[in-house]
Design a protein around this motif. Structure first.
Motif, mmCIF file in Angstrom:
data_model
loop_
_atom_site.group_PDB
_atom_site.id
_atom_site.type_symbol
_atom_site.label_atom_id
_atom_site.label_comp_id
_atom_site.label_asym_id
_atom_site.label_seq_id
_atom_site.Cartn_x
_atom_site.Cartn_y
_atom_site.Cartn_z
ATOM 1 N N ASP A 79 38.426 62.169 15.942
ATOM 2 C CA ASP A 79 39.487 63.088 16.397
ATOM 3 C C ASP A 79 40.673 63.141 15.425
ATOM 4 O OD1 ASP A 79 40.563 60.632 16.931
ATOM 5 O OD2 ASP A 79 40.724 60.905 19.108
ATOM 6 N N TYR A 81 40.325 64.492 12.487
ATOM 7 C CA TYR A 81 40.145 65.724 11.705
ATOM 8 C C TYR A 81 40.881 66.892 12.345
ATOM 9 C CZ TYR A 81 36.382 63.258 9.298
ATOM 10 O OH TYR A 81 35.666 62.361 8.557
ATOM 11 N N THR A 83 41.207 70.768 13.402
ATOM 12 C CA THR A 83 40.237 71.791 13.791
ATOM 13 C C THR A 83 40.802 73.203 13.630
ATOM 14 O OG1 THR A 83 40.944 71.514 16.076
ATOM 15 C CG2 THR A 83 38.967 70.326 15.400
ATOM 16 N N ASP A 277 32.777 66.857 6.553
ATOM 17 C CA ASP A 277 33.294 66.759 7.921
ATOM 18 C C ASP A 277 34.536 67.627 8.100
ATOM 19 O OD1 ASP A 277 31.319 64.894 8.654
ATOM 20 O OD2 ASP A 277 32.483 63.264 7.766
ATOM 21 N N ASN A 281 34.620 70.599 10.881
ATOM 22 C CA ASN A 281 35.617 70.582 11.955
ATOM 23 C C ASN A 281 36.487 71.840 11.970
ATOM 24 O OD1 ASN A 281 35.909 68.001 13.728
ATOM 25 N ND2 ASN A 281 35.270 67.261 11.714
#
Length: 394
Positions: A79, A81, A83, A277, A281
């Motif tokens: 969490d 990252y 978004t 990643d 994301n």
């Protein structure tokens, strides 16, 4: 979040008399401390030889690896990252607050954000939050403007102009134009239905259609052929847009000598190790436009520059002009009335290197013979533009 600062190194002025420029790379997931630094504007190239057109001779330069997970920036929890761009902006505000507190000598130096590609989308969002933070007194700095280079401000405008741009440069035939346009229309439909993740997937499909019909045009510069990629990666987006920023030699440089020299990178962190990643994301936010943010910046008096490379496909100039024409900013009619001005290539007097237009707090630079990475393609012209934008006497 990892940041890397060069104090300006100029023969004619101390760093106190020159601006501070923060550089943001694209991707999302491309590293400024690696790619922007060693391939574009830093004092050394990736062979660690001096770069004649380094921006450090005209400004102090701050590279930040963002969003979290890019370059040497890392997170230990999923969490961590970002978004969407508002998360990217709030993370950056934490860093900027820290930076200007820790380096108070920069609090009264004009501060500019320069960016490239997806970095421009982030730069717009960051600029808006920074303007608010300065007004509230939570960040002490002298924000002087933002420059959006080949920026992903209105992704749909880019995708919709790929066909026409490639067709007029003789890189598509009639069949190819029809194929590319029809793939682009599917992206448009997903956007109209607010299906943003699907739009990102269809964007990737459209790129494949472009590659098939152009015999593999290079998205970053239409005049250079994309080398055959033998690596089988699970994601085409990563292969096309993160991988070029992390080529083997740059990877070896950053994870070898640079990492050792820095001496502060945690053992478990690999430069670029979390880049995929980062992109994944952000996939749901990737195709969303931020034209409204640019409008807000202009209306609130922030200096905004758009600059674009003539040979860029991924963010072609045609697409940039389309969203600019739709700005609601009250200065737009005045900007539109102006004719552009030619600029000589600094290394070849009498040869046009760029055109530009500036009206009130908005400027647009058309950089000739340059692709997506303007400073690597046209270093002297990019440096000249930097000086003009930061109002240094030429």
């Amino acid at each position: 979040m990892f940041w890397w600062l060069y104090y300006a190194d100029s023969r004619s002025a101390g760093y106190e008399e020159l601006p501070l420029v923060m550089w943001l790379q694209g991707g999302p997931g491309g590293s400024g401390s690696g790619f922007g630094n060693f391939d574009e504007i830093g004092p050394l190239n990736r062979d660690l030889e001096p770069r004649k057109t380094s921006w450090v001779q005209a400004a102090s330069v701050l590279f930040v690896d963002n969003p979290v997970g890019t370059g040497f920036s890392y997170t230990d929890s999923p969490d961590g990252y970002a978004t969407n761009v508002s998360m990217v902006a709030s993370d950056m505000l934490v860093l900027l607050k820290h930076f200007f507190t820790e380096r108070p000598e920069f609090q009264n130096i004009p501060f500019y954000i320069f960016s490239e590609s997806y970095g421009g989308k982030m730069a717009a969002a960051i600029s808006l939050e920074l303007t608010k933070a300065i007004a509230q007194g939570t960040v002490k700095c002298k924000f002087a403007g933002v420059a959006l280079g080949d920026s992903w401000i209105s992704p749909l405008d880019s995708v919709m102009t790929w066909g026409p741009y490639l067709y007029t440069t003789s890189l598509l035939d009639d069949y190819g134009l029809a194929d590319v346009n029809s793939a682009a229309e599917a992206v448009k439909k997903a956007m109209e239905e607010q299906q943003f993740k699907k739009a990102t997937e269809l964007w990737s499909v459209t790129e494949t259609v472009v590659e098939q019909n152009t015999n593999g045009v290079n998205f970053y510069n239409i005049l250079t052929q994309q080398p055959d990629e033998k690596l089988h990666l699970h994601s085409l987006q990563i292969r096309r847009h993160i991988r070029p920023l992390h080529s083997p030699s740059l990877n070896e440089l950053m994870n070898g000598p640079i990492r050792k020299k820095l001496g502060i990178i945690p053992q478990n962190v690999i430069w670029g190790g979390q880049a995929e990643d980062v992109f994944t994301n952000m996939a749901g936010d990737f195709m969303r436009p931020v034209v409204d943010i640019v409008d807000q910046l202009l209306t609130s008096g922030v200096n905004v520059t758009v600059y674009n490379g003539q040979l860029d496909l991924i963010v072609d100039t045609m697409g940039q002009e389309q969203w600019v024409k739709r700005l609601k900013w009250e200065g737009l009619p005045g900007f539109n009335k102006l004719r552009w001005t030619a600029l000589d290539d600094p290394t070849s007097p009498g040869v046009t290197g760029a055109f530009y237009k500036t009206y009130k707090n908005f400027a647009f630079y058309w950089i000739l013979k340059a692709g997506h990475m303007i400073p690597s393609d046209q270093g002297p012209m990019a440096l000249e533009m930097l000086k003009m934008i930061t109002q240094q006497q030429l």
